[in-house]
Scaffold this active site. Structure first.
Site, PDB file in Angstrom:
ATOM      1  N   GLU A  33      -5.163  -8.841   0.984  1.00 63.45           N
ATOM      2  CA  GLU A  33      -5.876  -8.488   2.224  1.00 63.45           C
ATOM      3  C   GLU A  33      -7.349  -8.301   1.927  1.00 63.45           C
ATOM      4  O   GLU A  33      -7.717  -7.694   0.921  1.00 63.45           O
ATOM      5  CB  GLU A  33      -5.371  -7.165   2.821  1.00 63.45           C
ATOM      6  N   GLU A  47       0.799  -1.231   0.000  1.00 62.35           N
ATOM      7  CA  GLU A  47       0.000   0.000   0.000  1.00 62.35           C
ATOM      8  C   GLU A  47       0.832   1.283   0.000  1.00 62.35           C
ATOM      9  O   GLU A  47       0.831   2.047   0.979  1.00 62.35           O
ATOM     10  CB  GLU A  47      -0.967   0.002   1.187  1.00 62.35           C
TER      11      GLU A  47
HETATM   12  C1  BGC Z   1      -3.059  -2.411   5.758  1.00 62.79           C
HETATM   13  C2  BGC Z   1      -3.094  -3.141   7.076  1.00 62.79           C
HETATM   14  C3  BGC Z   1      -4.231  -2.614   7.912  1.00 62.79           C
HETATM   15  C4  BGC Z   1      -5.522  -2.929   7.206  1.00 62.79           C
HETATM   16  C5  BGC Z   1      -6.773  -2.438   7.901  1.00 62.79           C
HETATM   17  C6  BGC Z   1      -4.404  -2.104   5.194  1.00 62.79           C
HETATM   18  O1  BGC Z   1      -4.496  -0.759   4.979  1.00 62.79           O
HETATM   19  O2  BGC Z   1      -2.207  -3.028   4.859  1.00 62.79           O
HETATM   20  O3  BGC Z   1      -1.859  -2.997   7.683  1.00 62.79           O
HETATM   21  O4  BGC Z   1      -4.230  -3.098   9.202  1.00 62.79           O
HETATM   22  O5  BGC Z   1      -5.531  -2.431   5.902  1.00 62.79           O
HETATM   23  O6  BGC Z   1      -6.791  -1.056   7.995  1.00 62.79           O
END
Ligand code: BGC
Length: 448
Positions: free
Chosen positions: A353, A163
């Site tokens: 993610e 990110e």
């Molecule tokens: C990031 C994580 C974060 C998650 C939830 C992403 O922006 O890579 O480190 O905890 O989203 O906010």
């Protein structure tokens, strides 16, 4: 139909969010260590000093991952744990930790997927200008090369950076994240450029050491969801790949250079004279390669056709469900997001993610009944499955997160884990969602 046999079901974490041991065994300071000490920077004055104490408890954590049946585990290396000053001497105790973690994962049959940089930047390099320094891409490439030298015999899937939108825009423009700077746009654009140059140089260096490793890039961004899945598709696509305003929280500013070899025209037009001049040869380095597209998708925006360049963003209906982060629950983002990304960039996709923060109470019976998270995952993964069945090459899915953890500026207030962590005792409890996810993995998605 459904998910292919070798689909990589996993869960993800990041070093600063879980490791703790912030000063142990020669680890250097990171910008998050120092940011957490600033007044009002992090909710409740929380810090990552102890976090989930994963540094000391990794063996037990890996056992839990095995219990869930994870096929892959995405974690990040702490750059200052390996290079306390960012460059120069390596800290062999830091290397040992990751050696042990990787070996433990492999013993349990879990594929390690390593992110080199998930935001814990060495403080010493920051004091030399950080991403604004013209040497910063070489510092990063050197770290990447050494990391792959150390672990590339066992780790076959790597991500250079997580990110960039966050560590550049939130870190250098709005100041909401470490290092907490609020630079003018020109400086921010220099930092962004150097970070991408870092990706490209790292890619080349890593491949030179080990041609057999897959190296990807994991940006975040915005996802357009067409209100009408026929009429509004192109509007959603234009919305998703448009550049509006100063914010670098866009897809194209980072994705177009890395995957296509140029900056987006509309972005260049927007920044106009603020755009610094960079050597022409940089773009070929930035575009050196990425073997897969790692995408972090949590939610999307609704878009309708109105004939304008980026379509019309439509407000959500009253009562739209939100997660504890205040983010809309929009499962279709996991269908349209990968589809549009694949269409434009042509790379195999890994969902690096996806998940939600909830108000996860340990019940009086000792269990954590996060039925809302099961529902979230079920709906999102069902949409992902549509994409797989439509022929988009989606290789894997990593739930965010394996463990509750330090949620950056939100401290420990937001829980994203499928495993609950009691920070006072460090007790772990598998949430109901972890058990559901275990079944999903076991049945390769047939319990959706
Ligand atoms: C990031 C994580 C974060 C998650 C939830 C992403 O922006 O890579 O480190 O905890 O989203 O906010």
């Amino acid at each position: 139909m459904g998910f292919p046999e070798n689909f990589l079901w996993g869960a993800a974490t990041a070093s600063y969010q879980i490791e703790g041991a912030s000063k142990a065994d020669g680890k250097g300071e990171s910008v998050w260590d120092s940011f957490c000490l600033k007044d009002d920077a992090v909710f409740n004055g929380d810090t990552g000093d102890v976090a989930c104490d994963h540094y000391n408890r990794y063996r037990d954590d890996v056992k839990l991952f095995k219990q869930i049946g994870l096929k892959g585990y995405r974690f990040s290396l702490s750059w200052p744990r390996i290079f306390p000053s960012g460059t120069g001497e390596m800290n062999m105790k830091g290397v040992d930790f990751y050696d042990r973690l990787i070996d433990t994962l492999l013993e349990q049959g879990i594929d390690p997927c390593v992110t080199l940089f998930h935001w814990d930047y060495p403080q010493e390099l920051y004091l030399k200008g950080g991403w604004l320094n013209s040497d910063s891409s070489d510092w990063f490439a050197n770290y990447a090369e050494q990391a792959v030298e150390c672990f590339g015999d066992r780790v076959k899937r790597w991500i250079t950076q997580n990110e960039p939108q966050c560590f550049i825009d939130l870190g250098h423009r709005t100041g909401y994240h470490a290092p907490g700077d609020q630079h003018g746009m020109r400086q921010v654009l220099i930092a962004a450029h150097n970070s991408m140059l870092g990706h490209g140089k790292a890619y080349r260096a890593m491949k030179a050491v080990r041609p057999d490793v897959a190296v990807g890039y994991a940006p975040v961004g915005i996802t357009g969801i067409p209100v009408d899945p026929v009429r509004d598709i192109d509007a959603a696509r234009r919305f998703m790949f448009g550049h509006r305003g100063d914010s670098l929280f866009t897809n194209t500013w980072f994705m177009d250079p890395v995957f296509l070899g140029h900056y987006p025209e509309d972005g260049l037009k927007h920044y106009g004279k603020q755009m610094p001049e960079f050597p022409e040869s940089d773009m070929a380095i930035i575009n050196a390669g990425a073997d897969f597209f790692g995408t972090n998708i949590y939610h999307g925006d609704l878009v309708k056709e109105n004939g304008e360049p980026y379509g019309e963003q439509v407000p959500f209906a009253p009562g739209q469900e939100l997660t504890a982060m205040g983010w809309q629950i929009t499962p279709e983002a996991l269908n349209w997001g990968p589809k549009f990304l694949y269409e434009r960039y042509g790379k195999p996709i890994i969902i690096t993610e996806n998940g939600m923060a909830g108000t996860d109470l340990v019940g009086m019976d000792g269990t954590v009944n996060d039925s809302y998270r099961i529902e979230y995952l079920r709906r999102y993964i069902s949409q992902l499955k549509r994409g797989v069945e439509e022929g988009i090459p989606i290789l894997g899915y990593f739930a965010w997160s394996a463990l509750d953890n330090f949620e950056w500026a939100e401290g420990y207030a937001k829980r994203f884990g499928i495993i609950h962590v009691d920070y006072a005792t460090q007790k772990r409890t598998l949430k109901a969602s972890a058990n559901w996810y275990a079944e999903l993995i076991r049945s390769n998605g047939s319990n959706l």
